[in-house]
Design an enzyme around this catalytic site. Structure first.
Site, PDB file in Angstrom:
ATOM      1  N   GLU A  80       0.831  -1.209   0.000  1.00  0.00           N
ATOM      2  CA  GLU A  80       0.000   0.000   0.000  1.00  0.00           C
ATOM      3  C   GLU A  80       0.870   1.266   0.000  1.00  0.00           C
ATOM      4  OE1 GLU A  80      -3.115  -0.293  -0.415  1.00  0.00           O
ATOM      5  OE2 GLU A  80      -3.634  -2.305   0.290  1.00  0.00           O
ATOM      6  N   CYS A 142      -7.121  -0.913   8.822  1.00  0.00           N
ATOM      7  CA  CYS A 142      -5.805  -0.943   8.181  1.00  0.00           C
ATOM      8  C   CYS A 142      -5.430   0.433   7.644  1.00  0.00           C
ATOM      9  CB  CYS A 142      -5.802  -1.953   7.039  1.00  0.00           C
ATOM     10  SG  CYS A 142      -5.906  -3.661   7.610  1.00  0.00           S
ATOM     11  N   HIS A 161      -0.610  -5.651   3.031  1.00  0.00           N
ATOM     12  CA  HIS A 161      -1.777  -6.506   3.246  1.00  0.00           C
ATOM     13  C   HIS A 161      -1.395  -7.945   2.904  1.00  0.00           C
ATOM     14  CE1 HIS A 161      -5.133  -3.371   3.353  1.00  0.00           C
ATOM     15  NE2 HIS A 161      -5.402  -4.230   4.324  1.00  0.00           N
TER      16      HIS A 161
END
Length: 194
Positions: A80, A142, A161
């Site tokens: 991410e 998250c 993730h």
């Protein structure tokens, strides 16, 4: 000092693969010159944010890497790039969501990691699993935790993730994969692992 977090149980996931992966990573280590600390964060907005704030004020890590479970991911690891400030409407494990669906009232819309995930993504491969690059961490705990960490840590945070555990994706396998990914990340920070 590098800091790593995984998350505790939530919904049907009584064992959260993100925490199992982080525990495996800490067993393996990142070479003798990297001091590695780990912590399990609760799937609760406010508490996770408080813990992250504490990490940055007390430990002041070179890099904080947060690992989360992507329940929709089938054997995919997702890198991410950024955290978003608004849009948190989904209830956490305690049945709350942030006021106004916002992480930091005075914060920018999104914060980018100082780690270039795209470069990272091009430079690594882990046998037996696909790795993808993403700019949307999903507007749940998250994403919220990632944004808070980027905010407190001036961008020196990263989020990965991982998929749920399965026969082919074991905690051991994820620990090894994290080791590969994070060694490459630390190179970007100018810290070599041995």
């Amino acid at each position: 000092l590098s800091f790593f977090s995984g998350f505790g149980p939530f919904r049907q996931y009584l064992v959260n693969s993100s925490w199992e992966a982080v525990k495996e990573l800490s067993k393996r280590g990142l070479g003798k010159n990297i001091d590695l600390r780990i912590m399990q964060l609760p799937v609760v907005y406010q508490k996770a944010k408080e813990q992250v704030s504490k990490i940055w004020t007390t430990l002041q890590p070179l890099l904080a890497v947060h690992v989360g479970l992507a329940s929709s991911a089938k054997a995919i690891i997702i890198l991410e790039q950024c955290g978003k400030n608004k849009g948190y409407q989904e209830m956490d494990a305690c049945g709350f969501h942030p006021e106004g669906g916002c992480c930091m009232l005075d914060g920018p819309e999104k914060i980018e990691s100082t780690i270039n995930m795209k470069t990272l993504w091009k430079n690594i491969s882990v046998e037996g699993i696909d790795i993808i690059f993403s700019r949307d961490a999903g507007r749940y705990i998250c994403d919220y935790t990632y944004y808070a960490s980027l905010y407190y840590g001036n961008g020196r945070a990263a989020f990965i993730h991982v998929p749920p555990l399965s026969k082919s994706v074991t905690a051991d396998f994820l620990g090894k994969a994290l080791q590969t990914i994070i060694s490459e990340m630390l190179k970007q920070c100018g810290e070599e692992t041995e």
